[in-house]
Design an enzyme around this catalytic site. Structure first.
Site, short mmCIF file in Angstrom:
data_model
loop_
_atom_site.label_atom_id
_atom_site.label_comp_id
_atom_site.label_asym_id
_atom_site.label_seq_id
_atom_site.Cartn_x
_atom_site.Cartn_y
_atom_site.Cartn_z
CB SER A 1 44.49 47.02 41.76
OG SER A 1 45.95 46.77 41.88
CE1 TYR B 1 44.14 41.66 39.73
CE2 TYR B 1 45.90 43.19 39.71
CZ TYR B 1 44.83 42.79 40.34
OH TYR B 1 44.61 43.05 41.50
P1 NAD Z 1 40.70 36.72 46.98
O1 NAD Z 1 41.38 35.60 46.04
O2 NAD Z 1 40.80 36.34 48.50
O3 NAD Z 1 39.40 37.37 46.49
C1 NAD Z 1 38.78 37.24 45.31
C2 NAD Z 1 37.27 36.51 45.53
O4 NAD Z 1 36.74 36.89 44.28
C3 NAD Z 1 37.52 35.24 45.80
O5 NAD Z 1 36.45 34.85 46.92
C4 NAD Z 1 37.04 34.58 44.54
O6 NAD Z 1 36.30 33.23 44.86
C5 NAD Z 1 36.23 35.43 43.86
N1 NAD Z 1 35.98 35.43 42.69
C6 NAD Z 1 36.71 34.86 41.55
N2 NAD Z 1 36.01 34.69 40.35
C7 NAD Z 1 34.89 34.99 40.59
C8 NAD Z 1 33.72 35.00 39.81
N3 NAD Z 1 33.85 34.59 38.37
N4 NAD Z 1 32.64 35.22 40.24
C9 NAD Z 1 32.21 35.28 41.64
N5 NAD Z 1 33.36 35.57 42.32
C10 NAD Z 1 34.46 35.30 41.88
O7 NAD Z 1 41.58 38.04 46.89
P2 NAD Z 1 41.34 39.42 47.29
O8 NAD Z 1 42.82 40.06 47.53
O9 NAD Z 1 40.43 39.54 48.52
O10 NAD Z 1 40.70 40.10 46.01
C11 NAD Z 1 39.48 41.09 46.19
C12 NAD Z 1 39.76 42.17 45.15
O11 NAD Z 1 40.83 42.94 45.59
C13 NAD Z 1 40.08 41.56 43.68
O12 NAD Z 1 39.45 42.42 42.66
C14 NAD Z 1 41.63 42.24 43.54
O13 NAD Z 1 42.07 42.41 42.32
C15 NAD Z 1 41.68 43.06 44.44
N6 NAD Z 1 42.96 43.75 44.90
C16 NAD Z 1 43.63 42.80 45.85
C17 NAD Z 1 45.02 43.39 46.26
C18 NAD Z 1 45.72 42.44 47.27
O14 NAD Z 1 46.94 42.89 47.53
N7 NAD Z 1 45.10 41.50 47.82
C19 NAD Z 1 45.52 44.48 45.88
C20 NAD Z 1 44.85 45.22 44.84
C21 NAD Z 1 43.62 44.72 44.68
#
Ligand code: NAD
Length: 283
Positions: A168, A181
């Site tokens: 991130s 986080y």
């Molecule tokens: P999201 O909530 O749609 O996806 C996260 C996924 O991780 C979900 O499907 C959830 O069920 C799964 N998950 C959570 N705990 C779990 C576990 N114990 N075992 C297996 N799966 C698990 O959100 P996203 O934005 O798609 O996030 C994906 C990644 O991107 C994350 O690592 C997040 O930190 C990172 N990220 C997202 C953003 C953003 O702006 N959306 C920015 C920076 C980083």
């Protein structure tokens, strides 16, 4: 057919011309929503067979497998909590039994448990570190074991294996109210670079992707209303929110042989969020 009748749904098959990941096997964690879902679809589109890891959404995982298969791709869904060592090991055993090996790991699963620092519970801290950091450690360790066991297969890829760590912008931008986080993503950065140093001689590549603000369920509060979106844009020089596909394309490229000499880097996909937007007008 009269003009007023709706056209039938047409499923466009994946186009097999110059697929960047043809013949490779990829495991994507947290693949049923947001960025992980887009990554799984893009990898399948580029010719990879995909293991869809998910935590609890059985129906969503089934739908995604069906969507990929309908377009001519290959996928299986494997339920596992990435923070649980036994479940992670069982998931890799199942993936390797099904597809023969794993060439690409996308360590994407992640979550937030936000709180003012002095009110943050140990459970909130441990849950976020457990999934975002320990989860990536457990999956990367299994992947490296498999990559080393198999070695390079030149007909498949120049590398013995590729890992993409979903980090991130908060691996470098401090984030008040989200200390757990930010700590987890800072940890992902140095874990990734340290693994990179250690495994490079085995032709195993590992890199991080650092998204900025991407339109997914994890941060709906930041883009769900016009007011929130306008506030968010103050942090984004490129003046649009990122879409999951913006990140997926970067992940596919890092996993491909086109990125064969890219190793141990953090690739920011953030519309310039890390460019100190407060200084946009000269400070
Ligand atoms: P999201 O909530 O749609 O996806 C996260 C996924 O991780 C979900 O499907 C959830 O069920 C799964 N998950 C959570 N705990 C779990 C576990 N114990 N075992 C297996 N799966 C698990 O959100 P996203 O934005 O798609 O996030 C994906 C990644 O991107 C994350 O690592 C997040 O930190 C990172 N990220 C997202 C953003 C953003 O702006 N959306 C920015 C920076 C980083």
């Amino acid at each position: 057919m009269s003009n007023s009748e709706p056209l039938p749904d047409v499923v466009m098959p994946f186009c097999p011309v110059r697929q960047m990941l043809r013949g490779q096997k990829a495991l994507v964690t947290g693949a049923v929503s947001g960025i992980g879902r887009a990554v799984a679809i893009h990898m399948a589109q580029e010719g990879a067979s995909v293991v869809i890891n998910y935590a609890s959404n059985d129906a969503g995982a089934r739908d995604l497998v069906e969507e990929i298969e309908a377009k001519g791709g290959a996928a299986i869904a494997v339920k596992a909590d990435v923070s649980d060592e036994e479940q992670v090991q069982a998931m890799f055993r199942r993936a390797i039994a099904e597809f023969g090996t794993i060439d690409i790991l996308v360590n994407n699963a992640g979550l937030q448990k936000d709180s003012p620092f002095e009110e943050m519970t140990l459970s909130q801290w441990n849950t976020v570190l457990g999934v975002n950091l320990t989860g990536q450690f457990l999956c990367a360790r299994e992947a490296v074991r498999e990559f080393k066991r198999r070695g390079v297969v030149p007909a498949v890829s120049c590398a013995a294996g590729k890992i993409i760590s979903m980090s991130s912008v908060h691996e470098v931008i401090p984030w008040a109210g989200h200390v757990n986080y930010a700590a987890s993503k800072g940890g992902v950065m140095l874990m990734t670079k340290s693994i990179a140093q250690e495994v490079a001689p085995y032709r195993i590549r590992i890199n991080s992707v650092c998204p900025g603000a991407i339109r997914t369920p994890i941060n709906r509060d930041a883009w769900g209303t016009q007011e929130a979106y306008a506030e968010l844009m103050k942090l984004v020089p490129y003046k649009r929110i990122g879409e999951p596909e913006d990140v997926a394309r970067a992940v596919v490229w890092l996993a491909s042989d086109d990125a064969d000499y890219v190793h141990g880097v953090s690739l920011f996909v953030d519309g310039g969020m890390t460019l100190y937007p407060g200084f946009e007008t000269g400070g």
